[in-house]
Write a protein that holds these residues in place. Structure first.
Motif, PDB file in Angstrom:
ATOM      1  N   SER B 117     -86.295   5.311   9.507  1.00 60.15           N
ATOM      2  CA  SER B 117     -87.361   4.348   9.779  1.00 60.15           C
ATOM      3  C   SER B 117     -86.855   3.085  10.469  1.00 60.15           C
ATOM      4  O   SER B 117     -87.645   2.246  10.886  1.00 60.15           O
ATOM      5  CB  SER B 117     -88.077   3.973   8.482  1.00 60.15           C
ATOM      6  N   ALA B 118     -85.518   2.976  10.594  1.00 61.14           N
ATOM      7  CA  ALA B 118     -84.969   1.772  11.219  1.00 61.14           C
ATOM      8  C   ALA B 118     -85.565   1.466  12.597  1.00 61.14           C
ATOM      9  O   ALA B 118     -85.903   0.317  12.878  1.00 61.14           O
ATOM     10  CB  ALA B 118     -83.444   1.872  11.301  1.00 61.14           C
ATOM     11  N   PRO B 119     -85.723   2.463  13.472  1.00 59.76           N
ATOM     12  CA  PRO B 119     -86.297   2.158  14.793  1.00 59.76           C
ATOM     13  C   PRO B 119     -87.688   1.512  14.702  1.00 59.76           C
ATOM     14  O   PRO B 119     -87.996   0.607  15.455  1.00 59.76           O
ATOM     15  CB  PRO B 119     -86.401   3.539  15.466  1.00 59.76           C
ATOM     16  N   PHE B 120     -88.513   1.970  13.741  1.00 55.34           N
ATOM     17  CA  PHE B 120     -89.840   1.367  13.573  1.00 55.34           C
ATOM     18  C   PHE B 120     -89.691  -0.116  13.243  1.00 55.34           C
ATOM     19  O   PHE B 120     -90.379  -0.973  13.782  1.00 55.34           O
ATOM     20  CB  PHE B 120     -90.611   2.053  12.431  1.00 55.34           C
ATOM     21  N   GLU B 121     -88.786  -0.379  12.312  1.00 52.70           N
ATOM     22  CA  GLU B 121     -88.586  -1.749  11.848  1.00 52.70           C
ATOM     23  C   GLU B 121     -88.102  -2.648  12.981  1.00 52.70           C
ATOM     24  O   GLU B 121     -88.648  -3.719  13.220  1.00 52.70           O
ATOM     25  CB  GLU B 121     -87.525  -1.736  10.752  1.00 52.70           C
ATOM     26  N   ILE B 122     -87.060  -2.148  13.699  1.00 52.35           N
ATOM     27  CA  ILE B 122     -86.458  -2.973  14.750  1.00 52.35           C
ATOM     28  C   ILE B 122     -87.456  -3.258  15.852  1.00 52.35           C
ATOM     29  O   ILE B 122     -87.533  -4.375  16.364  1.00 52.35           O
ATOM     30  CB  ILE B 122     -85.211  -2.256  15.320  1.00 52.35           C
ATOM     31  N   GLN B 123     -88.262  -2.273  16.195  1.00 46.61           N
ATOM     32  CA  GLN B 123     -89.209  -2.457  17.295  1.00 46.61           C
ATOM     33  C   GLN B 123     -90.537  -3.040  16.816  1.00 46.61           C
ATOM     34  O   GLN B 123     -91.441  -3.272  17.616  1.00 46.61           O
ATOM     35  CB  GLN B 123     -89.461  -1.120  18.001  1.00 46.61           C
ATOM     36  N   GLY B 124     -90.666  -3.235  15.489  1.00 47.74           N
ATOM     37  CA  GLY B 124     -91.904  -3.778  14.949  1.00 47.74           C
ATOM     38  C   GLY B 124     -93.088  -2.849  15.165  1.00 47.74           C
ATOM     39  O   GLY B 124     -94.214  -3.279  15.384  1.00 47.74           O
ATOM     40  N   VAL B 125     -92.806  -1.537  15.079  1.00 47.59           N
ATOM     41  CA  VAL B 125     -93.882  -0.566  15.283  1.00 47.59           C
ATOM     42  C   VAL B 125     -94.464  -0.172  13.940  1.00 47.59           C
ATOM     43  O   VAL B 125     -93.723   0.068  12.984  1.00 47.59           O
ATOM     44  CB  VAL B 125     -93.343   0.697  16.004  1.00 47.59           C
ATOM     45  N   ASN B 126     -95.788  -0.123  13.848  1.00 44.41           N
ATOM     46  CA  ASN B 126     -96.418   0.332  12.616  1.00 44.41           C
ATOM     47  C   ASN B 126     -97.144   1.638  12.875  1.00 44.41           C
ATOM     48  O   ASN B 126     -98.268   1.644  13.363  1.00 44.41           O
ATOM     49  CB  ASN B 126     -97.396  -0.736  12.111  1.00 44.41           C
ATOM     50  N   PRO B 127     -96.484   2.762  12.587  1.00 42.07           N
ATOM     51  CA  PRO B 127     -97.112   4.038  12.914  1.00 42.07           C
ATOM     52  C   PRO B 127     -98.372   4.265  12.063  1.00 42.07           C
ATOM     53  O   PRO B 127     -98.426   3.800  10.917  1.00 42.07           O
ATOM     54  CB  PRO B 127     -96.027   5.062  12.582  1.00 42.07           C
ATOM     55  N   THR B 128     -99.319   4.963  12.624  1.00 46.02           N
ATOM     56  CA  THR B 128    -100.534   5.252  11.867  1.00 46.02           C
ATOM     57  C   THR B 128    -100.182   6.110  10.653  1.00 46.02           C
ATOM     58  O   THR B 128     -99.403   7.045  10.759  1.00 46.02           O
ATOM     59  CB  THR B 128    -101.564   6.008  12.733  1.00 46.02           C
ATOM     60  N   GLY B 129    -100.776   5.762   9.517  1.00 43.84           N
ATOM     61  CA  GLY B 129    -100.482   6.507   8.298  1.00 43.84           C
ATOM     62  C   GLY B 129     -99.273   5.962   7.566  1.00 43.84           C
ATOM     63  O   GLY B 129     -98.869   6.516   6.549  1.00 43.84           O
ATOM     64  N   GLY B 130     -98.663   4.894   8.076  1.00 40.15           N
ATOM     65  CA  GLY B 130     -97.559   4.255   7.372  1.00 40.15           C
ATOM     66  C   GLY B 130     -96.210   4.823   7.766  1.00 40.15           C
ATOM     67  O   GLY B 130     -96.109   5.949   8.287  1.00 40.15           O
ATOM     68  N   VAL B 131     -95.181   4.022   7.513  1.00 40.58           N
ATOM     69  CA  VAL B 131     -93.831   4.381   7.922  1.00 40.58           C
ATOM     70  C   VAL B 131     -93.346   5.617   7.184  1.00 40.58           C
ATOM     71  O   VAL B 131     -92.809   6.551   7.777  1.00 40.58           O
ATOM     72  CB  VAL B 131     -92.865   3.195   7.690  1.00 40.58           C
ATOM     73  N   LYS B 132     -93.583   5.661   5.871  1.00 39.15           N
ATOM     74  CA  LYS B 132     -93.058   6.773   5.087  1.00 39.15           C
ATOM     75  C   LYS B 132     -93.614   8.102   5.585  1.00 39.15           C
ATOM     76  O   LYS B 132     -92.890   9.083   5.734  1.00 39.15           O
ATOM     77  CB  LYS B 132     -93.391   6.585   3.605  1.00 39.15           C
ATOM     78  N   ASN B 133     -94.908   8.088   5.851  1.00 42.73           N
ATOM     79  CA  ASN B 133     -95.543   9.289   6.375  1.00 42.73           C
ATOM     80  C   ASN B 133     -94.924   9.723   7.685  1.00 42.73           C
ATOM     81  O   ASN B 133     -94.616  10.906   7.892  1.00 42.73           O
ATOM     82  CB  ASN B 133     -97.027   8.977   6.606  1.00 42.73           C
ATOM     83  N   ALA B 134     -94.746   8.747   8.565  1.00 47.02           N
ATOM     84  CA  ALA B 134     -94.201   9.043   9.880  1.00 47.02           C
ATOM     85  C   ALA B 134     -92.792   9.622   9.742  1.00 47.02           C
ATOM     86  O   ALA B 134     -92.435  10.604  10.401  1.00 47.02           O
ATOM     87  CB  ALA B 134     -94.180   7.785  10.732  1.00 47.02           C
ATOM     88  N   VAL B 135     -91.987   9.007   8.873  1.00 46.24           N
ATOM     89  CA  VAL B 135     -90.618   9.471   8.685  1.00 46.24           C
ATOM     90  C   VAL B 135     -90.611  10.886   8.128  1.00 46.24           C
ATOM     91  O   VAL B 135     -89.843  11.745   8.576  1.00 46.24           O
ATOM     92  CB  VAL B 135     -89.845   8.510   7.756  1.00 46.24           C
ATOM     93  N   GLN B 136     -91.496  11.143   7.176  1.00 44.11           N
ATOM     94  CA  GLN B 136     -91.495  12.478   6.576  1.00 44.11           C
ATOM     95  C   GLN B 136     -91.949  13.536   7.566  1.00 44.11           C
ATOM     96  O   GLN B 136     -91.425  14.652   7.561  1.00 44.11           O
ATOM     97  CB  GLN B 136     -92.353  12.485   5.313  1.00 44.11           C
ATOM     98  N   SER B 137     -92.865  13.164   8.444  1.00 44.54           N
ATOM     99  CA  SER B 137     -93.259  14.181   9.424  1.00 44.54           C
ATOM    100  C   SER B 137     -92.142  14.382  10.447  1.00 44.54           C
ATOM    101  O   SER B 137     -91.937  15.494  10.948  1.00 44.54           O
ATOM    102  CB  SER B 137     -94.597  13.829  10.087  1.00 44.54           C
ATOM    103  N   LEU B 138     -91.390  13.306  10.731  1.00 45.14           N
ATOM    104  CA  LEU B 138     -90.215  13.461  11.602  1.00 45.14           C
ATOM    105  C   LEU B 138     -89.198  14.390  10.952  1.00 45.14           C
ATOM    106  O   LEU B 138     -88.618  15.257  11.607  1.00 45.14           O
ATOM    107  CB  LEU B 138     -89.556  12.102  11.859  1.00 45.14           C
ATOM    108  N   MET B 139     -88.978  14.181   9.653  1.00 45.26           N
ATOM    109  CA  MET B 139     -88.005  15.017   8.945  1.00 45.26           C
ATOM    110  C   MET B 139     -88.414  16.474   9.006  1.00 45.26           C
ATOM    111  O   MET B 139     -87.588  17.364   9.215  1.00 45.26           O
ATOM    112  CB  MET B 139     -87.875  14.556   7.481  1.00 45.26           C
ATOM    113  N   GLU B 140     -89.688  16.698   8.834  1.00 43.51           N
ATOM    114  CA  GLU B 140     -90.180  18.062   8.896  1.00 43.51           C
ATOM    115  C   GLU B 140     -89.940  18.645  10.291  1.00 43.51           C
ATOM    116  O   GLU B 140     -89.535  19.791  10.444  1.00 43.51           O
ATOM    117  CB  GLU B 140     -91.673  18.071   8.563  1.00 43.51           C
TER     118      GLU B 140
END
Lengths: 330, 323, 344
Positions: B117-140
């Motif tokens: 999730s570091a890239p989201f934080e550094i770029q100040g991006v707020n993915p739809t559905g929240g960071v955790k969701n976005a990270v978990q779908s990336l992991m998948e």
């Protein structure tokens, strides 16, 4: 190689000059009037002014520094006429408290400190390296465990405790080593008295350092034993003894020498507790006394001397390293 | 493949100053010495060469992770050569890197979730559905179990760690990725998994990629075009099929013939070009063609004149006497 | 051809805080004069542990070793597992020599190359200093190092990676051993240098009729230099055979998987690689049955219960070609032949 050494020596000299200038400047800006410190209770303004001129404190600071520097090479004469007195080169100033040239005072105390430091160094190297190697060789077995007890004690006991304990038990109770009342004797004059004079201070200092070196050597030997080139040596059919004492020890020697050089430098002028406990009139004691008595010329000289020793030891260590490690050879 | 040029590198050089202790003259390592190429959208360019050829430095310089000595880098129409740190940071969302050693590139004290999730934080991006969701779908997406969100890098194998690095790199949907030897530290069976993963992601997201590797067989499987580097210079560049089957540069030929193939009958019969000697020092590269000291075709001209890249058949070759 | 090395049912396990790591689990193989036998496998497969066992290089107390390792030594055979430290020492470097993966770290950084080579001779021929020094120069020359007398006086850091591996090979040859163990000898080297070293090893083998035990993860290297191949997975040999058997007629799903997943420089170009799914198992908690079963895509052709609970035996079909697998032979032949068509 010659060029490398030449450059290193040149930079060492520049560093020494910079350090001495810095120390000199610090002492000049201290909120004391050095001239008023030259005489005791019965001072009159006239004496102070006279001393100020005699010692050159009336001159601007850069000139004072120049006089100080040139004094090292050509000696220095204070005052003029019949009241003049001089210190021959190398002159590091004049102590009014002791009415003596600083150089003469250092000449008396330096040999004691050097004898103390060299002797301790030899003992702690022999003790530390052998215990470290033994501990590594018998890792997790009883020699290792007992050496770790020694390491723990050596590193945690302050020198004044070990020093006092040695003094009380060995000298006073058991009377094995006589109290050093007769003063310093050179090893050339009487080796046995010299030995008796230094043995307890040596042990005091050596215990603390040997503990550190045991720990360091053990870790370095264990690290090296895991190296690929040690496996290569074993695969050649080299005996385990040779693997340990030739291949491994050779590799851990370079970092130990570096460490030892710097620790040794620290001892010259830094063994205050040991010199005090055993009443050794060494360099640290001289510095300490001068600080108490605001004997600024002496403090200045010993501070610079300590810095010079550190710089010179660094130089020596670098050169030794180049000899020991072919990779840094030029 | 679209013809849109996403990255254009022109005459890029990166020289590292070194002190030569012998004569104390200031010397430079010419790590990258004048390379040029265009990268199209969705394309993969393989950068191959032996250790010390400058491929890794090239990759880092393109991303401006180290400042180029000269030349220009144009990314999506913007000349980023002179961009300072602040301007680059906002561009970083578009340009990412995947490192060789999947372990040392991950902070051992951070959880996988935190790392990805570091890239989201550094770029100040707020993915739809929240960071955790976005990270978990990336992991998948990269084939990691999303339930391992709170685990630490040491709990994963080498291949899985490389998947973590990939997830982090694609988090912000970059347009361009430099993959620096991403599979060199992995075992064969795992290596194939990771190459296939990169291939899929790239196709799905239309990412352009510079794929750096020393292994020519790996590069062939993932690249559309390949550039062969030697001592900081591109020796030959061209479409993968052309380069592997009708290469013109003696070095490319030697490199290809040196790679042992898992085929014992052809291995034991085939002629192999064995280059003599080692790579010369990049501090003091040979004059003329840098390859002339190891080339069996070298003549006087090769020792004096630097060959330029010219089109020959299906590839561009920098050689006075191409095969 | 006389046998130089016979490993029989070798087990090596390392006790750790997390449990017993079964690094090698029942390995048997032989190496004869003049032949190159490869052990190929991925990291953690037990190939390096096997080679270190032959040299008796596992530290006392850290490894539990059983089985037998017979090495041709002084006209007879020496069992490395039961031999005394002194017997093993006299074997090392003289009957069996070894070269390692990373030539950068395998040479002592503080000693001259010539002295390190000479030492290999001196440990077995005490006192013959002149002979040792002369032989060092001779061996450096043999492995293709120019101006050997001069270079013998240099230190390892003055040599490139490829040159250091040549030095390692020269050191291994100091006592003219009958057998050489090469543990990933070219893994740390660039391809063009790898080609040089492999060619050198092949010509030296011919010249001295050495047996070579080659440890590698690189199927290309195996194909290029070896006659016999052992494929290891999770501490066991899963397939053993001649090099053509293994590469053109694999009998075990893991071998097949490796052959399918290794990228090749091929005529068809960039077709998709066929990866083996999943991860190798932990050596601490190996499955009771076939260690490859959880990743095996051919398990449908076998009794999956047998795969999960029984370790398949190493059985052979043709001469010297054996494998561990529960798959029904007729089903295997058909499906593997189909799969092998896709390879290259």
């Amino acid at each position: 190689m010659v060029r490398f050494i030449g450059r290193r020596i040149f930079f060492a000299i520049v560093t020494i000059l910079l350090v001495s200038a810095a120390v000199f400047a610090i002492f000049s800006f201290l909120p004391f009037d050095p001239a008023s410190l030259t005489c005791g209770q019965r001072c009159t303004p006239q004496i102070i002014e006279g001393n100020r001129i005699k010692l050159g404190f009336d001159k601007p600071i850069y000139e004072q520094y120049w006089l100080f520097l040139s004094g090292i090479f050509v000696g220095r004469t204070y005052g003029s006429g019949s009241a003049a007195f001089s210190c021959p080169a190398p002159a590091f100033g004049y102590s009014f408290n002791e009415n003596a040239c600083v150089t003469d005072m250092i000449k008396e105390s330096l040999p004691i400190t050097l004898n103390l430091a060299v002797g301790a160094l030899v003992i702690w190297l022999v003790l530390g390296i052998s215990l470290g190697v033994i501990a590594a060789k018998f890792k997790n077995r009883w020699p290792d465990t007992s050496s770790s007890v020694f390491v723990l004690l050596g590193t945690s006991l302050p020198t004044f405790v070990t020093g006092l304990a040695l003094l009380i038990w060995v000298s006073i109770k058991w009377k094995i080593v006589p109290m050093s009342l007769d003063g310093y004797v050179s090893v050339l004059d009487s080796p046995s008295r010299w030995f008796m004079y230094f043995i307890l201070p040596w042990i005091t200092l050596a215990i603390a350092y040997a503990a550190l070196y045991t720990r360091f050597t053990r870790a370095a030997v264990l690290d090296t034993l895991g190296e690929d080139y040690i496996r290569t040596a074993r695969a050649k059919g080299v005996r385990e003894r040779t693997v340990l004492f030739k291949h491994t020890l050779r590799a851990v020697l370079a970092p130990i020498v570096t460490l030892a050089g710097l620790d040794f430098a620290g001892l010259v002028g830094g063994a205050i507790i040991t010199e005090t406990i055993f009443n050794l009139p060494g360099l640290a004691r001289l510095t300490l006394r001068s600080v108490y008595e605001f004997d600024l010329p002496v403090v200045l000289a010993t501070t610079i001397l300590a810095a010079v020793v550190v710089i010179v030891m660094n130089l020596i260590v670098d050169m030794l390293y180049a000899v020991l490690d072919p990779r840094v050879r030029i | 493949m679209s013809k849109e040029i996403i990255l254009s590198v022109t005459d890029l050089t990166k020289h590292f100053p070194v002190k030569k202790s012998k004569d104390r003259k200031k010397a430079v390592v010419k790590a990258v010495d004048g390379i040029s190429f265009d990268l199209h959208a969705g394309e993969t360019l393989g950068l191959v060469g032996e250790s010390g050829c400058g491929k890794t430095t090239a990759g880092r310089t393109i991303l401006k992770l180290t400042e180029p000595t000269s030349g220009s880098i144009v990314f999506e129409g913007q000349d980023i050569t002179k961009f300072k740190h602040g301007k680059m940071t906002s561009l970083r969302a578009q340009m990412q890197i995947i490192f060789q050693d999947p372990y040392s590139a991950l902070n051992p004290r951070q959880t996988i979730g935190k790392i990805i999730s570091a890239p989201f934080e550094i770029q100040g991006v707020n993915p739809t559905g929240g960071v955790k969701n976005a990270v978990q779908s990336l992991m998948e997406r990269v084939g990691l179990n999303p339930e391992h969100y709170n685990r630490y890098p040491h709990e994963f194998s080498g291949g899985q760690r490389q998947r973590i690095g990939i997830a982090r790199a694609i988090a912000l949907k970059p347009r361009f990725i430099v993959a620096d030897e991403p599979v060199s530290a992995l075992d064969v069976s795992i290596q194939a998994q990771v190459i296939n993963l990169l291939d899929d992601l790239q196709r799905e997201d239309g990412i352009s990629m510079v794929f750096i590797a020393h292994d020519l067989s790996v590069v062939q499987h993932i690249s559309d075009r390949v550039a062969v580097m030697y001592l900081g210079k591109v020796m030959e560049i061209g479409p993968t099929a052309n380069l592997y089957h009708s290469s013109h540069h003696p070095y490319t030929k030697a490199l290809l013939s040196a790679v042992p193939q898992p085929d014992p009958r052809s291995e034991k019969s085939r002629e192999r070009i064995i280059l003599s000697g080692d790579l010369p020092s990049p501090i003091n590269p040979p004059s003329g063609c840098v390859f002339n000291t190891r080339c069996w075709k070298a003549q006087d001209k090769c020792r004096t004149e630097v060959p330029q890249l010219v089109q020959l058949g299906g590839t561009q070759v920098a050689c006075h006497f191409p095969e | 051809m006389s046998e130089l090395l016979r490993i029989n049912d070798l087990h090596v396990a390392f006790p750790t805080d997390d449990g017993l790591v079964r690094a090698v689990d029942g390995v048997s193989l032989t190496v004869s004069q003049g032949e190159t036998v490869a052990i190929v496998g991925e990291s953690g497969s037990g190939k390096t542990v096997t080679s270190l066992s032959v040299m008796g290089l596992h530290k006392k107390g850290t490894a539990e070793i059983s089985g037998s390792i017979s090495v041709a030594h002084d006209g007879g055979f020496l069992d490395v597992i039961t031999a005394s430290e002194e017997e093993i020492r006299s074997m090392r470097g003289r009957s069996v020599a070894m070269i390692f993966q990373d030539p950068m770290s395998a040479l002592h950084p503080y000693y001259k190359i010539g002295d390190q080579l000479a030492e290999a001779y001196l440990v077995h021929n005490p006192g013959k200093k002149k002979e040792a020094a002369a032989r060092a120069v001779e061996m450096l020359d043999l492995v293709g190092i120019s101006e050997p007398a001069q270079r013998a006086k240099e230190f390892p850091h003055q040599f490139s990676g490829g040159m250091r591996q040549r030095v390692m090979i020269a050191m291994a040859l100091m006592n003219s051993p009958k057998m050489l163990i090469a543990d990933e000898p070219t893994t740390a080297l660039d391809v063009t240098v790898q080609a040089q070293i492999l060619t050198l090893l092949a010509s030296l083998q011919k010249e001295f009729n050495m047996g070579i035990l080659l440890i590698t993860h690189d199927l290309g290297v195996v194909a290029q230099v070896s006659e016999k191949v052992n494929v290891m997975y999770a501490g066991r040999i899963v397939e053993q055979g001649g090099v053509d058997d293994i590469f053109y007629n694999p009998m075990q799903p893991y071998t097949l998987g490796l052959l399918k997943s290794v990228p090749r420089i091929s005529a068809t170009g960039s077709e998709r690689l066929k990866a083996i799914p999943g991860q190798p198992p932990s050596l601490i908690s190996l499955p009771a049955g076939c260690a490859f079963a959880p990743r095996c895509e051919y398990i449908k052709f076998a009794d999956s219960n047998a795969c999960a609970t029984q370790m398949p035996a190493l059985v052979g079909t043709s001469a010297g070609h054996t494998s561990r697998c529960h798959i029904d032979e007729s089903k295997r032949q058909a499906s593997f032949a189909e799969a092998m068509k896709e390879v290259r």
